[in-house]
Write a protein that holds these residues in place. Structure first.
Motif, PDB file in Angstrom:
ATOM      1  N   ALA A 190       0.834  -1.210   0.000  1.00  0.00           N
ATOM      2  CA  ALA A 190       0.000   0.000   0.000  1.00  0.00           C
ATOM      3  C   ALA A 190       0.866   1.256   0.000  1.00  0.00           C
ATOM      4  O   ALA A 190       0.540   2.252  -0.671  1.00  0.00           O
ATOM      5  N   LEU A 191       1.980   1.210   0.744  1.00  0.00           N
ATOM      6  CA  LEU A 191       2.879   2.369   0.768  1.00  0.00           C
ATOM      7  C   LEU A 191       3.589   2.536  -0.565  1.00  0.00           C
ATOM      8  O   LEU A 191       3.798   3.663  -1.032  1.00  0.00           O
ATOM      9  N   THR A 192       3.982   1.405  -1.175  1.00  0.00           N
ATOM     10  CA  THR A 192       4.639   1.474  -2.486  1.00  0.00           C
ATOM     11  C   THR A 192       3.703   2.071  -3.526  1.00  0.00           C
ATOM     12  O   THR A 192       4.090   2.956  -4.309  1.00  0.00           O
ATOM     13  N   MET A 193       2.465   1.599  -3.541  1.00  0.00           N
ATOM     14  CA  MET A 193       1.505   2.101  -4.521  1.00  0.00           C
ATOM     15  C   MET A 193       1.212   3.586  -4.303  1.00  0.00           C
ATOM     16  O   MET A 193       1.088   4.353  -5.264  1.00  0.00           O
ATOM     17  N   LEU A 247       0.502   4.342  -8.028  1.00  0.00           N
ATOM     18  CA  LEU A 247       0.154   3.213  -8.886  1.00  0.00           C
ATOM     19  C   LEU A 247      -1.150   2.572  -8.432  1.00  0.00           C
ATOM     20  O   LEU A 247      -1.332   2.332  -7.229  1.00  0.00           O
ATOM     21  N   PRO A 248      -2.051   2.266  -9.336  1.00  0.00           N
ATOM     22  CA  PRO A 248      -3.194   1.416  -8.978  1.00  0.00           C
ATOM     23  C   PRO A 248      -2.711  -0.019  -8.769  1.00  0.00           C
ATOM     24  O   PRO A 248      -1.628  -0.396  -9.225  1.00  0.00           O
ATOM     25  N   GLN A 249      -3.524  -0.820  -8.104  1.00  0.00           N
ATOM     26  CA  GLN A 249      -3.083  -2.171  -7.755  1.00  0.00           C
ATOM     27  C   GLN A 249      -2.763  -3.015  -8.986  1.00  0.00           C
ATOM     28  O   GLN A 249      -1.774  -3.772  -8.984  1.00  0.00           O
ATOM     29  N   ASP A 250      -3.586  -2.916 -10.040  1.00  0.00           N
ATOM     30  CA  ASP A 250      -3.318  -3.745 -11.205  1.00  0.00           C
ATOM     31  C   ASP A 250      -1.989  -3.390 -11.866  1.00  0.00           C
ATOM     32  O   ASP A 250      -1.276  -4.255 -12.379  1.00  0.00           O
ATOM     33  N   ARG A 251      -1.626  -2.097 -11.826  1.00  0.00           N
ATOM     34  CA  ARG A 251      -0.349  -1.678 -12.392  1.00  0.00           C
ATOM     35  C   ARG A 251       0.816  -2.180 -11.531  1.00  0.00           C
ATOM     36  O   ARG A 251       1.850  -2.621 -12.053  1.00  0.00           O
ATOM     37  N   TYR A 252       0.637  -2.114 -10.217  1.00  0.00           N
ATOM     38  CA  TYR A 252       1.655  -2.613  -9.291  1.00  0.00           C
ATOM     39  C   TYR A 252       1.898  -4.103  -9.522  1.00  0.00           C
ATOM     40  O   TYR A 252       3.041  -4.562  -9.611  1.00  0.00           O
ATOM     41  N   ARG A 253       0.820  -4.864  -9.659  1.00  0.00           N
ATOM     42  CA  ARG A 253       0.950  -6.295  -9.900  1.00  0.00           C
ATOM     43  C   ARG A 253       1.626  -6.557 -11.247  1.00  0.00           C
ATOM     44  O   ARG A 253       2.394  -7.516 -11.386  1.00  0.00           O
ATOM     45  N   LEU A 311      25.734  -9.474 -18.361  1.00  0.00           N
ATOM     46  CA  LEU A 311      24.796  -9.960 -17.347  1.00  0.00           C
ATOM     47  C   LEU A 311      24.806  -9.052 -16.123  1.00  0.00           C
ATOM     48  O   LEU A 311      23.760  -8.793 -15.513  1.00  0.00           O
ATOM     49  N   ARG A 312      25.978  -8.528 -15.774  1.00  0.00           N
ATOM     50  CA  ARG A 312      26.064  -7.638 -14.622  1.00  0.00           C
ATOM     51  C   ARG A 312      25.229  -6.376 -14.847  1.00  0.00           C
ATOM     52  O   ARG A 312      24.588  -5.869 -13.919  1.00  0.00           O
ATOM     53  N   GLN A 313      25.222  -5.871 -16.073  1.00  0.00           N
ATOM     54  CA  GLN A 313      24.397  -4.708 -16.386  1.00  0.00           C
ATOM     55  C   GLN A 313      22.912  -5.022 -16.201  1.00  0.00           C
ATOM     56  O   GLN A 313      22.148  -4.199 -15.667  1.00  0.00           O
ATOM     57  N   LYS A 314      22.516  -6.218 -16.622  1.00  0.00           N
ATOM     58  CA  LYS A 314      21.115  -6.612 -16.454  1.00  0.00           C
ATOM     59  C   LYS A 314      20.757  -6.775 -14.978  1.00  0.00           C
ATOM     60  O   LYS A 314      19.653  -6.429 -14.552  1.00  0.00           O
ATOM     61  N   LEU A 315      21.701  -7.305 -14.190  1.00  0.00           N
ATOM     62  CA  LEU A 315      21.469  -7.442 -12.749  1.00  0.00           C
ATOM     63  C   LEU A 315      21.349  -6.074 -12.079  1.00  0.00           C
ATOM     64  O   LEU A 315      20.533  -5.879 -11.172  1.00  0.00           O
ATOM     65  N   ASN A 316      22.161  -5.119 -12.521  1.00  0.00           N
ATOM     66  CA  ASN A 316      22.066  -3.763 -11.981  1.00  0.00           C
ATOM     67  C   ASN A 316      20.724  -3.128 -12.321  1.00  0.00           C
ATOM     68  O   ASN A 316      20.139  -2.396 -11.511  1.00  0.00           O
ATOM     69  N   SER A 317      20.227  -3.407 -13.532  1.00  0.00           N
ATOM     70  CA  SER A 317      18.909  -2.907 -13.918  1.00  0.00           C
ATOM     71  C   SER A 317      17.822  -3.518 -13.048  1.00  0.00           C
ATOM     72  O   SER A 317      16.904  -2.821 -12.579  1.00  0.00           O
ATOM     73  N   LEU A 318      17.936  -4.827 -12.797  1.00  0.00           N
ATOM     74  CA  LEU A 318      16.976  -5.504 -11.927  1.00  0.00           C
ATOM     75  C   LEU A 318      17.044  -4.939 -10.514  1.00  0.00           C
ATOM     76  O   LEU A 318      16.006  -4.713  -9.876  1.00  0.00           O
ATOM     77  N   LYS A 319      18.249  -4.697 -10.022  1.00  0.00           N
ATOM     78  CA  LYS A 319      18.409  -4.133  -8.679  1.00  0.00           C
ATOM     79  C   LYS A 319      17.737  -2.772  -8.577  1.00  0.00           C
ATOM     80  O   LYS A 319      17.057  -2.471  -7.581  1.00  0.00           O
ATOM     81  N   ALA A 320      17.903  -1.932  -9.596  1.00  0.00           N
ATOM     82  CA  ALA A 320      17.270  -0.606  -9.598  1.00  0.00           C
ATOM     83  C   ALA A 320      15.751  -0.733  -9.582  1.00  0.00           C
ATOM     84  O   ALA A 320      15.056   0.010  -8.871  1.00  0.00           O
ATOM     85  N   ASN A 321      15.220  -1.687 -10.348  1.00  0.00           N
ATOM     86  CA  ASN A 321      13.776  -1.892 -10.369  1.00  0.00           C
ATOM     87  C   ASN A 321      13.263  -2.370  -9.011  1.00  0.00           C
ATOM     88  O   ASN A 321      12.194  -1.954  -8.549  1.00  0.00           O
ATOM     89  N   CYS A 322      14.030  -3.264  -8.371  1.00  0.00           N
ATOM     90  CA  CYS A 322      13.645  -3.747  -7.043  1.00  0.00           C
ATOM     91  C   CYS A 322      13.659  -2.612  -6.023  1.00  0.00           C
ATOM     92  O   CYS A 322      12.776  -2.517  -5.164  1.00  0.00           O
ATOM     93  N   ALA A 323      14.662  -1.744  -6.112  1.00  0.00           N
ATOM     94  CA  ALA A 323      14.742  -0.600  -5.202  1.00  0.00           C
ATOM     95  C   ALA A 323      13.544   0.322  -5.396  1.00  0.00           C
ATOM     96  O   ALA A 323      12.950   0.810  -4.421  1.00  0.00           O
ATOM     97  N   THR A 324      13.160   0.560  -6.646  1.00  0.00           N
ATOM     98  CA  THR A 324      12.014   1.427  -6.929  1.00  0.00           C
ATOM     99  C   THR A 324      10.736   0.875  -6.310  1.00  0.00           C
ATOM    100  O   THR A 324       9.910   1.626  -5.776  1.00  0.00           O
ATOM    101  N   LEU A 325      10.577  -0.451  -6.350  1.00  0.00           N
ATOM    102  CA  LEU A 325       9.364  -1.077  -5.827  1.00  0.00           C
ATOM    103  C   LEU A 325       9.461  -1.421  -4.343  1.00  0.00           C
ATOM    104  O   LEU A 325       8.578  -2.080  -3.802  1.00  0.00           O
ATOM    105  N   GLY A 326      10.516  -0.978  -3.681  1.00  0.00           N
ATOM    106  CA  GLY A 326      10.635  -1.202  -2.239  1.00  0.00           C
ATOM    107  C   GLY A 326      10.922  -2.626  -1.847  1.00  0.00           C
ATOM    108  O   GLY A 326      10.594  -3.052  -0.732  1.00  0.00           O
TER     109      GLY A 326
END
Length: 233
Positions: free
Chosen positions: A133-136, A141-147, A178-193
């Motif tokens: 709820a805090l992330t959204m 973000l609406p819930q469907d977008r978050y999911r 692959l390290r660049q892709k992992l860094n991108s994934l890490k940034a996305n995870c940070a954005t979503l808390g």
């Protein structure tokens, strides 16, 4: 996500494992003594998200293990649940001073254990990620977008695991691509808390065998995402 159950009595250990399994889709590891549990907590690539440990064991007791966990910088905030007898009030008080996260009193019924552990597992999960709820609200973000974002991360992880499986093997170093892709994934995870995912992806992967470690990290993160999507149903 992994939960570690520690008890020298196999019957009690299996009862706790069954109760945790009824609470959700968790990976459950077990140890029969404190020394073995400490190796699993401090010596493995992916530490457990919660420890459920008997207070009285030969050798390293549950209190001793809790003290070691709280003194270790890498796992001092690890949620830790002690299982005690009803007449062990003094030991429970000591555990509170050491920073225990909760406790379960023996003898217990499976329903009592499930109800208590369910609440403690939710508390442990709250330390691995921001409340949805805090992330959204933060990202508007609406819930469907978050999911949809969570599902997108799952797909991204699946592609990375496939790429690792097609590589030079689990002992190979991580390639720069692959390290660049992992860094991108890490940034996305940070954005979503997704704090635990971000922490795992921040670990050093420069040593030989890092492809195998990265596969472990990604497997843990994928299960966390699955758990989160399941809890939103």
């Amino acid at each position: 996500m992994k939960v570690l159950v520690v008890d020298d009595e196999k019957v009690t250990r299996m009862a706790l494992i069954d109760a945790i399994a009824e609470c959700g889709n968790y990976r459950i590891a077990e140890a029969s003594n404190g020394e073995e549990a400490w190796q699993q907590i401090s010596g493995q690539a992916v530490p457990p998200m919660m420890v459920c440990c008997d207070i009285r064991m030969p050798g390293m007791s549950g209190l001793d293990l809790l003290q070691k966990v709280r003194a270790h910088p890498g796992c001092k905030d690890l949620p830790f649940v002690l299982v005690s007898m009803v007449n062990e009030a003094a030991a429970i008080q000591e555990a509170v001073q050491l920073g225990v996260s909760g406790y379960l009193v023996k003898p217990f019924s499976q329903q009592d254990a499930r109800n208590r552990l369910s609440k403690l597992l939710l508390l442990a999960a709250s330390k691995t990620m921001e409340r949805p709820a805090l992330t959204m609200a933060r990202l508007k973000l609406p819930q469907d977008r978050y999911r949809a974002y969570l599902s997108g991360l799952q797909n991204q992880i699946g592609q990375l695991l496939a790429e690792l499986a097609e590589g030079a093997g689990p002992k190979a170093p991580v390639s720069s691509g692959l390290r660049q892709k992992l860094n991108s994934l890490k940034a996305n995870c940070a954005t979503l808390g997704l704090w635990r995912a971000q922490q795992l992806l921040s670990r050093d992967t420069s040593e030989e065998g890092s492809s195998g470690l990265v596969s472990e990290y990604l497997g843990e993160i994928r299960q966390q995402l699955h758990q989160q999507l399941f809890s939103q149903d």
